[in-house]
Design an enzyme around this catalytic site. Sequence first.
Site, PDB file in Angstrom:
ATOM      1  N   HIS A  59       0.033  -0.372  -9.875  1.00 27.65           N
ATOM      2  CA  HIS A  59      -0.675  -1.335  -9.020  1.00 27.65           C
ATOM      3  C   HIS A  59      -1.042  -2.596  -9.806  1.00 27.65           C
ATOM      4  O   HIS A  59      -2.178  -3.088  -9.751  1.00 27.65           O
ATOM      5  CB  HIS A  59      -1.926  -0.706  -8.411  1.00 27.65           C
TER       6      HIS A  59
ATOM      7  N   ARG B 244       0.848  -1.177   0.000  1.00 25.07           N
ATOM      8  CA  ARG B 244       0.000   0.000   0.000  1.00 25.07           C
ATOM      9  C   ARG B 244       0.889   1.233   0.000  1.00 25.07           C
ATOM     10  O   ARG B 244       1.887   1.300   0.726  1.00 25.07           O
ATOM     11  CB  ARG B 244      -0.913   0.032   1.234  1.00 25.07           C
TER      12      ARG B 244
ATOM     13  N   GLU C 200      -4.488   6.648  -5.251  1.00 24.30           N
ATOM     14  CA  GLU C 200      -4.444   5.975  -6.545  1.00 24.30           C
ATOM     15  C   GLU C 200      -5.681   6.349  -7.357  1.00 24.30           C
ATOM     16  O   GLU C 200      -6.786   6.342  -6.829  1.00 24.30           O
ATOM     17  CB  GLU C 200      -4.394   4.450  -6.359  1.00 24.30           C
TER      18      GLU C 200
END
Length: 325
Positions: free
Chosen positions: A291, A243, A272
């Site tokens: 990601h 994260r 994000e």
Amino acid sequence: MTAVKNVLAIVSPHVGGRAAGGALAGLLPASAHVTVVESADEDPAALHEAHVIITGLAPVTAEHIAAAPDLEVVQCASHGFDYVDVDAARARSVSVCSIGSSGAEKQNVAEQTFALMLALAKQLIPAHTALVEADWALPRLQRSITELSGKTLGIIGLGNIGEEVARRAVVFDMGIVYAGPRPVAAEKEARLGGARHVELDELLRTSDYVTLHAPLTKDTRHLLDAERLALLKPTAFVINTSRGALIDQDALADALTAGTLAGAGIDVFDPEPPTAALRLLKAPNVVLSPHVAGVTRETLVRIGLAAIQNVVGHLDGKPLGDVVS
């Protein structure tokens, strides 16, 4: 299944949106009434009627939980659960579940971790860019090209994913240290090449590569801040596939710009998608990916199945798994 339950499937646009939500909905029994949205605010009526929320990285706030009086479960389609207000759910006796024990993402996250490590060690991005620009960069780059073999890998969080990373590190002849709330069994440490449990600060001081595999909580936010980043060797690399907020992104950009850190491989950001103002995007010696760890075709199927199986079990009156609150 004794009664029809209303299921709200929320999948953020940046991880597949309505199409991915529709795929999740297709795995549920026909007797479940499913509404697919990209935000919990998109359909207030469906939120109000929801018994179960399935969320794929979409925020579920205290306000959302309060707006769903019959809510029983919030099922995260991920290992992480930081985008759900766990305290608000607990106060309402709403269960929050992850897919942690499924190991659905562990293979690809481990592979992405090593992809980033190898790209940094072998300077693949600057080498590729130089060749495209007709620059034979070997004399310049060979001073900074290094090996994984013989280096120390520090793993922050030796859970399912951290262990998968450690297994690969053994094959690369790396030494392994790890930090976490408690040591794993001695037998597991032996299988992982003699991995050693150490305090976080010692891990940072002694590791050549540091990789994060911890959940994001109030206690782990900015776990690597400026003070802790300063403990790292100037030749060390930091990898984050967990994260974004586990690291103070500005402090990391400062360290990279100042040259007190050799490089960073980053797959996750806060927020994000990241904004153009994020200094880390322009920092030197970084390898970035959007990601993608945990989102191969194969992994998405495993994630979806793990989340749906837990929800279906709940609808059938079975105990929930991977309850985080």
